[in-house]
Scaffold this active site. Structure first.
Site, PDB file in Angstrom:
ATOM      1  N   ALA A   1       0.824  -1.210   0.000  1.00 44.01           N
ATOM      2  CA  ALA A   1       0.000   0.000   0.000  1.00 44.01           C
ATOM      3  C   ALA A   1       0.857   1.259   0.000  1.00 44.01           C
ATOM      4  CB  ALA A   1      -0.938  -0.008   1.207  1.00 44.01           C
ATOM      5  N   ASP A   2       1.957   1.247   0.755  1.00 41.08           N
ATOM      6  CA  ASP A   2       2.853   2.405   0.783  1.00 41.08           C
ATOM      7  C   ASP A   2       3.422   2.690  -0.601  1.00 41.08           C
ATOM      8  OD1 ASP A   2       2.575   2.884   3.490  1.00 41.08           O
ATOM      9  OD2 ASP A   2       4.396   1.850   4.074  1.00 41.08           O
ATOM     10  N   VAL A   3       3.963   1.650  -1.232  1.00 38.17           N
ATOM     11  CA  VAL A   3       4.634   1.845  -2.523  1.00 38.17           C
ATOM     12  C   VAL A   3       3.619   2.214  -3.610  1.00 38.17           C
ATOM     13  CG1 VAL A   3       5.946   0.691  -4.334  1.00 38.17           C
ATOM     14  CG2 VAL A   3       6.581   0.358  -1.938  1.00 38.17           C
TER      15      VAL A   3
ATOM     16  N   SER B   1       0.738   3.765  -3.307  1.00 40.29           N
ATOM     17  CA  SER B   1       0.254   5.137  -3.160  1.00 40.29           C
ATOM     18  C   SER B   1       1.337   6.135  -3.555  1.00 40.29           C
ATOM     19  CB  SER B   1      -0.231   5.394  -1.731  1.00 40.29           C
ATOM     20  OG  SER B   1       0.799   5.177  -0.778  1.00 40.29           O
TER      21      SER B   1
END
Length: 368
Positions: free
Chosen positions: A164-166, A168
């Site tokens: 999810a971090d990458v 977004s």
């Protein structure tokens, strides 16, 4: 494209926003990282090398650090003056925080209409979950991704990378660049509301057939991406290593099973994913135990099949292919760095390996 002359103000911490601005920095943009007096928490995460946390170094090389206490009016005014001359502004506060501090998108874009303002949050600026705190793993759970990432016992398994971090960060990068392109013709910036949850759900397109068509959870025993295909799964080798078979196109199936002397099994694979492929799974499970990982790698490398040896991270980074692709770079101090995955032919990335000292920005607006 070189981004020389592009000025980016980055108030984000940890991973998604810094991942976005790292790409801009590697390709020539001036990125001013605004940190609280205690610094980005990433400065204290994980192993240290050369006086810095590798986690922080990887995400913030080449940027400049400006230390501001945004609870102080004088420091907020300094930030506003910087943003008046900026092209891009990135923040990752919970929705509403930036506006309460006096640098919400309406304020900044009102002062600087050309500004591209990007907010990255867990759930977006509106909706039922907007005020809820979350990091990567919680978002992956709510997006349904963990329910499809199963370990050997059938329970959800934590992915090795923060999906999810990458995602977004990448969606934020795409949006920022699109907004900058649009600005060339309109003269106006824009506001981007990037949600980690939206980004993760948006990456599920290849596994949503059963859900969108029939309203059901995909069955891991039936789906290609979760073990339902003999040619899309991981097999243990005789030395305790692993080989991943990673493509079930007919040419790959016929090539491998023909070379192994079992061409009749191809018919089961070509019927599509499902439990009917179990005889092929059982056969390949036994076959791969007869050689080591590296022996299978050498043999499979001579065939037209889609596969990959499961490497450790040290093995992966030592691969000469990555060096030739400028993905593993060494600085003058002998420290290794990960290169930019965005490869332009005419204007390649030029990463600056300097790690920003907290508050070391010496730009024109650092006076009080």
């Amino acid at each position: 494209m070189k981004l020389t002359g592009l000025k980016v103000i980055d108030l984000s911490l940890f991973l998604p926003g810094p991942y976005l601005t790292l790409a801009l920095c590697d390709h020539g943009a001036e990125v001013i990282k605004v940190e609280p007096p205690a610094g980005d928490p990433g400065r204290g995460i994980g192993e240290r090398q050369g006086g810095h946390a590798v986690f922080f170094r990887n995400l913030n090389r080449g940027k400049q650090s400006l230390c501001l206490d945004l609870k102080l009016e004088a420091d907020r005014e300094r930030l506003l003056r910087l943003c008046d001359e900026a092209d891009v502004f990135v923040e990752s506060f919970r929705p509403g925080v930036a506006a309460r501090l006096g640098f919400g998108q309406e304020t900044l874009r009102g002062r600087n209409p050309r500004l591209v303002y990007c907010s990255i949050s867990a759930f977006g600026q509106d909706g039922d979950y907007a005020a809820r705190p979350a990091h990567d793993l919680g978002v992956e759970a709510m997006a349904g991704v963990l329910s499809m990432s199963l370990g050997p016992d059938g329970s959800p398994a934590i992915p090795a990378i923060p999906v999810a971090d990458v995602l977004s960060g990448l969606h934020g990068l795409s949006g920022v660049l699109m907004a900058l392109l649009r600005r060339e013709s309109t003269g106006q910036g824009d506001y981007l509301d990037i949600s980690m949850l939206d980004s993760t759900v948006g990456a599920c397109l290849n596994i949503l057939g059963p859900t969108l068509a029939e309203g059901r959870q995909p069955d891991p025993r039936e789906e290609r991406t979760t073990g339902g295909s003999a040619f899309y799964r991981v097999y243990r080798t005789g030395d305790g290593g692993h080989i991943s078979m990673a493509g079930q196109e007919p040419k790959f199936v016929h090539c491998l099973l023909g070379a192994l002397g079992r061409p009749e099994l191809a018919e089961l694979v070509l019927q599509g994913p499902g439990r009917h492929q179990q005889p092929v799974v059982d056969y390949l499970t036994g076959v791969f135990l007869t050689r080591t990982r590296d022996e299978w790698d050498a043999w499979l490398g001579g065939l037209d099949v889609c596969y990959g040896p499961v490497k450790t991270l040290p093995e992966a980074l030592a691969d000469p292919h990555l060096a030739r692709r400028a993905m593993v770079l060494t600085d003058d101090a002998g420290l290794r760095h990960i290169g930019s995955p965005i490869h332009f032919a005419d204007e390649p990335a030029e990463p600056d390996f300097t790690v920003p000292a907290l508050g070391g920005y010496a730009g024109p607006d650092t006076h009080r």
